[in-house]
Design a protein around this motif. Structure first.
Motif, PDB file in Angstrom:
ATOM      1  N   LYS A   1       0.918  28.835 -10.668  1.00 56.72           N
ATOM      2  CA  LYS A   1       0.840  28.817 -12.128  1.00 56.72           C
ATOM      3  C   LYS A   1      -0.446  29.402 -12.712  1.00 56.72           C
ATOM      4  O   LYS A   1      -0.563  29.529 -13.926  1.00 56.72           O
ATOM      5  CB  LYS A   1       0.979  27.363 -12.619  1.00 56.72           C
ATOM      6  CG  LYS A   1       2.365  26.762 -12.416  1.00 56.72           C
ATOM      7  CD  LYS A   1       3.371  27.409 -13.344  1.00 56.72           C
ATOM      8  CE  LYS A   1       4.714  26.702 -13.295  1.00 56.72           C
ATOM      9  NZ  LYS A   1       5.681  27.296 -14.234  1.00 56.72           N
ATOM     10  N   GLY A   2      -1.406  29.748 -11.870  1.00 54.54           N
ATOM     11  CA  GLY A   2      -2.691  30.193 -12.376  1.00 54.54           C
ATOM     12  C   GLY A   2      -2.730  31.659 -12.772  1.00 54.54           C
ATOM     13  O   GLY A   2      -1.778  32.412 -12.567  1.00 54.54           O
TER      14      GLY A   2
ATOM     15  N   GLY B   1      -7.825  15.480  -2.661  1.00 57.29           N
ATOM     16  CA  GLY B   1      -8.427  16.672  -2.094  1.00 57.29           C
ATOM     17  C   GLY B   1      -7.795  17.973  -2.560  1.00 57.29           C
ATOM     18  O   GLY B   1      -8.330  19.053  -2.297  1.00 57.29           O
ATOM     19  N   LEU B   2      -6.665  17.900  -3.237  1.00 60.23           N
ATOM     20  CA  LEU B   2      -6.011  19.096  -3.762  1.00 60.23           C
ATOM     21  C   LEU B   2      -6.389  19.366  -5.209  1.00 60.23           C
ATOM     22  O   LEU B   2      -5.966  20.377  -5.778  1.00 60.23           O
ATOM     23  CB  LEU B   2      -4.482  18.957  -3.650  1.00 60.23           C
ATOM     24  CG  LEU B   2      -3.918  18.679  -2.257  1.00 60.23           C
ATOM     25  CD1 LEU B   2      -2.387  18.661  -2.300  1.00 60.23           C
ATOM     26  CD2 LEU B   2      -4.401  19.713  -1.249  1.00 60.23           C
ATOM     27  N   GLU B   3      -7.172  18.497  -5.814  1.00 56.47           N
ATOM     28  CA  GLU B   3      -7.519  18.622  -7.227  1.00 56.47           C
ATOM     29  C   GLU B   3      -8.696  19.580  -7.418  1.00 56.47           C
ATOM     30  O   GLU B   3      -9.850  19.174  -7.544  1.00 56.47           O
ATOM     31  CB  GLU B   3      -7.860  17.247  -7.819  1.00 56.47           C
ATOM     32  CG  GLU B   3      -6.643  16.383  -8.047  1.00 56.47           C
ATOM     33  CD  GLU B   3      -6.955  15.128  -8.843  1.00 56.47           C
ATOM     34  OE1 GLU B   3      -6.071  14.622  -9.539  1.00 56.47           O
ATOM     35  OE2 GLU B   3      -8.115  14.653  -8.766  1.00 56.47           O
ATOM     36  N   TYR B   4      -8.383  20.859  -7.434  1.00 58.31           N
ATOM     37  CA  TYR B   4      -9.376  21.896  -7.693  1.00 58.31           C
ATOM     38  C   TYR B   4      -8.693  22.981  -8.518  1.00 58.31           C
ATOM     39  O   TYR B   4      -7.565  23.369  -8.201  1.00 58.31           O
ATOM     40  CB  TYR B   4      -9.908  22.468  -6.368  1.00 58.31           C
ATOM     41  CG  TYR B   4     -11.025  23.471  -6.536  1.00 58.31           C
ATOM     42  CD1 TYR B   4     -12.304  23.063  -6.897  1.00 58.31           C
ATOM     43  CD2 TYR B   4     -10.803  24.828  -6.314  1.00 58.31           C
ATOM     44  CE1 TYR B   4     -13.336  23.986  -7.047  1.00 58.31           C
ATOM     45  CE2 TYR B   4     -11.826  25.757  -6.460  1.00 58.31           C
ATOM     46  CZ  TYR B   4     -13.090  25.330  -6.822  1.00 58.31           C
ATOM     47  OH  TYR B   4     -14.100  26.243  -6.971  1.00 58.31           O
TER      48      TYR B   4
ATOM     49  N   HIS C   1      -0.830  19.230 -12.835  1.00 60.42           N
ATOM     50  CA  HIS C   1      -0.585  19.676 -11.461  1.00 60.42           C
ATOM     51  C   HIS C   1      -1.824  20.392 -10.947  1.00 60.42           C
ATOM     52  O   HIS C   1      -2.817  20.559 -11.663  1.00 60.42           O
ATOM     53  CB  HIS C   1       0.617  20.622 -11.417  1.00 60.42           C
ATOM     54  CG  HIS C   1       0.412  21.878 -12.225  1.00 60.42           C
ATOM     55  ND1 HIS C   1      -0.272  22.979 -11.746  1.00 60.42           N
ATOM     56  CD2 HIS C   1       0.790  22.204 -13.488  1.00 60.42           C
ATOM     57  CE1 HIS C   1      -0.307  23.925 -12.664  1.00 60.42           C
ATOM     58  NE2 HIS C   1       0.324  23.485 -13.743  1.00 60.42           N
ATOM     59  N   SER C   2      -1.763  20.829  -9.679  1.00 65.05           N
ATOM     60  CA  SER C   2      -2.840  21.621  -9.072  1.00 65.05           C
ATOM     61  C   SER C   2      -2.276  22.874  -8.413  1.00 65.05           C
ATOM     62  O   SER C   2      -2.805  23.349  -7.398  1.00 65.05           O
ATOM     63  CB  SER C   2      -3.603  20.782  -8.040  1.00 65.05           C
ATOM     64  OG  SER C   2      -4.281  19.704  -8.647  1.00 65.05           O
TER      65      SER C   2
ATOM     66  N   ALA D   1       0.197  21.364  -4.963  1.00 63.03           N
ATOM     67  CA  ALA D   1       0.542  20.096  -5.606  1.00 63.03           C
ATOM     68  C   ALA D   1       1.161  20.335  -6.973  1.00 63.03           C
ATOM     69  O   ALA D   1       0.504  20.840  -7.883  1.00 63.03           O
ATOM     70  CB  ALA D   1      -0.701  19.219  -5.741  1.00 63.03           C
ATOM     71  N   ALA D   2       2.443  19.976  -7.118  1.00 61.72           N
ATOM     72  CA  ALA D   2       3.127  20.085  -8.410  1.00 61.72           C
ATOM     73  C   ALA D   2       2.823  18.904  -9.307  1.00 61.72           C
ATOM     74  O   ALA D   2       3.221  18.890 -10.481  1.00 61.72           O
ATOM     75  CB  ALA D   2       4.634  20.206  -8.195  1.00 61.72           C
ATOM     76  N   GLY D   3       2.115  17.900  -8.791  1.00 61.74           N
ATOM     77  CA  GLY D   3       1.700  16.763  -9.604  1.00 61.74           C
ATOM     78  C   GLY D   3       2.862  16.015 -10.210  1.00 61.74           C
ATOM     79  O   GLY D   3       3.886  15.772  -9.564  1.00 61.74           O
ATOM     80  N   THR D   4       2.724  15.662 -11.481  1.00 56.39           N
ATOM     81  CA  THR D   4       3.786  14.934 -12.177  1.00 56.39           C
ATOM     82  C   THR D   4       4.602  15.830 -13.102  1.00 56.39           C
ATOM     83  O   THR D   4       5.699  15.471 -13.515  1.00 56.39           O
ATOM     84  CB  THR D   4       3.196  13.772 -13.006  1.00 56.39           C
ATOM     85  OG1 THR D   4       2.244  14.306 -13.943  1.00 56.39           O
ATOM     86  CG2 THR D   4       2.497  12.766 -12.105  1.00 56.39           C
ATOM     87  N   ASN D   5       4.039  17.004 -13.430  1.00 59.72           N
ATOM     88  CA  ASN D   5       4.751  17.891 -14.356  1.00 59.72           C
ATOM     89  C   ASN D   5       4.190  19.304 -14.228  1.00 59.72           C
ATOM     90  O   ASN D   5       3.220  19.653 -14.890  1.00 59.72           O
ATOM     91  CB  ASN D   5       4.618  17.390 -15.798  1.00 59.72           C
ATOM     92  CG  ASN D   5       5.484  18.185 -16.762  1.00 59.72           C
ATOM     93  OD1 ASN D   5       6.064  19.212 -16.408  1.00 59.72           O
ATOM     94  ND2 ASN D   5       5.572  17.711 -17.993  1.00 59.72           N
TER      95      ASN D   5
END
Length: 468
Positions: free
Chosen positions: A339-340, A369-372, A333-334, A323-327
């Protein structure tokens, strides 16, 4: 949390775990900064520069040593308090026994068939296929693995019913689980109702507000739903604390392929039925294997469920979509694998979203469900050796992909799975005509209808007729 000893290559022991600690269970240095790894590799283990010909060897070596080391390459492990070591060893022993126990496997096969509703179809999406054809009428063939048709509406039930059966064999009577989007909570509550077990589902208050439909369903299934301040990562920490507080009676039912060994391996194994069916169905439909597998990636359970069967088939591309989210460049993002950086969180070494001080950065995605902030150690391994490709999709792309599948195929996918579907817009134009692409439609999107509807309303300037 008092950290006394730490090894980058072995499990660590902590003297105690404070149940009143309000922080997440990432292991902290005495200054309460997160443990952040910038380089843990010796020269003879340059995983990111492995030649293609060595990929299968690395995969085979990892599988052979997994049950001894608990590691996927440099990832995974057992970074937990001493109080949990005995419990995890018991779990590993029971899991290992069940893998080769015909009685358990027979009961599980019956439950998956008669209760879950397996096997799920491998559906040829004709109109979606036509949508992505080029001006010459050429393009790949798109198939959907319909995990949304499982009992409970998602792939989560595959693992939940299996672990609940295992917990009952171990003499545990009370199940505790954490959920974000609610699908794992619903699956766990359903499995506990079937097996006559107590069930507590912990959710962050942010997710309770966003997923009220699933909260009501969990309660109807007999579960106690406990709301805490925060989101899924906070709920996971709280669920682990509850488990630690009563190890003799409670069982922590992990829904994601993260945490200390054997949790990642166990979730992957119980979800691997997805890929096994896909291989069989592909052979029946076109006499071969899929060419490309696509799945969304939050923490990794649905992706590994599809990928694991094909991980040694180097001619099958494995594509995970985060998930690239909004930015994606601004932190909302997630996209953990994209990016981690490496660190230890919830008992295992993996890629994490963290700042320069090692503090966990809160993830964001329209697909709850992708927010981890972490990801499966196995996916981290597959990404590092070049076996799995990692891409991203934004909130808006996922919302549009949801609406597109509704209109073209009459299928309502979860927003999590919509991230995988969103990647088709970039992928299909790069593939030869006739390429067989399988997308894991990992969940049903009833829970997301209001979110998608509002998005479509905003896009159309308030006119609902374009969506209806």
């Amino acid at each position: 949390m008092n950290l006394q000893a730490l090894s980058l290559h072995h499990a660590i022991s902590l003297p105690s775990l404070n149940p009143n600690n309000s922080t997440t269970l990432g292991f902290r240095l005495p200054s309460h900064r997160g443990f952040k790894v910038t380089s843990v590799m010796s020269p003879q283990h340059t995983w990111t520069q492995t030649w293609k010909t060595d990929v299968l060897r690395l995969i085979d070596e990892t599988e052979e040593s997994l049950f001894k080391t608990g590691k996927f390459g440099r990832f995974g492990g057992v970074f937990v308090p001493e109080t949990l070591i005995t419990c995890l060893n018991m779990l590993l022993s029971e899991f290992s026994f069940c893998l080769n126990d015909p009685h358990f496997q027979g009961e599980l096969a019956t439950a998956l068939r008669d209760y879950v509703g397996r096997e799920t179809p491998l559906y040829f999406a004709q109109r979606l296929t036509d949508h992505y054809k080029n001006s010459r009428g050429e393009g790949p063939e798109i198939y959907l693995k319909r995990e949304d048709l499982n009992h409970g509406g998602a792939h989560k039930i595959n693992n939940a019913i299996a672990q609940a059966m295992l917990a009952k064999r171990m003499g545990r009577r009370s199940i505790v689980a954490a959920t974000g989007a609610g699908q794992h909570g619903v699956a766990t509550a359903a499995a506990c109702a079937k097996l006559d077990m107590e069930c507590t589902i912990i959710m962050g208050d942010v997710d309770v507000a966003r997923q009220s439909h699933n909260v009501r369903l969990m309660k109807l299934l007999g579960a106690q739903v406990k709301s805490i301040k925060g989101s899924f990562k906070d709920a996971t920490s709280e669920a682990i604390r509850e488990w630690v507080g009563d190890l003799e009676r409670k069982y922590y039912l992990a829904g994601t392929a993260v945490g200390p060994h054997p949790c990642p391996a166990m979730v992957r194994e119980f979800q691997s039925v997805i890929g096994k069916e896909t291989r069989k169905q592909a052979m029946e439909k076109w006499g071969g294997k899929p060419d490309v597998l696509v799945a969304c990636v939050g923490s990794g359970s649905n992706a590994l469920g599809l990928f694991h069967e094909f991980v040694r088939d180097e001619d099958v591309r494995l594509i995970g979509v985060e998930a690239a989210g909004t930015n994606i460049d601004g932190g909302t993002h997630s996209a953990t694998l994209a990016k981690g950086e490496i660190g230890v969180y919830h008992g295992a070494m993996t890629y994490l979203l963290q700042d320069d001080d090692g503090q966990i950065v809160g993830p964001h995605s329209v697909g709850v469900g992708l927010e981890y902030p972490g990801v499966s150690p196995e996916l981290s391994f597959l990404r590092d050796i070049g076996r799995a490709e990692i891409h991203t999709a934004t909130d808006e792309e996922a919302l549009d992909a949801y609406a597109l599948l509704c209109r073209l195929e009459g299928i309502c996918p979860a927003l999590e799975a919509s991230h995988a579907l969103a990647h088709l817009g970039k992928l299909c134009s790069t593939l030869p005509s006739g390429t067989k692409v399988v997308v894991n439609c990992s969940g049903r999107g009833d829970k997301d209808i209001e979110t998608v509807f509002k998005h479509q309303q905003q896009k159309s300037g308030g006119e609902l007729t374009t969506f209806l």
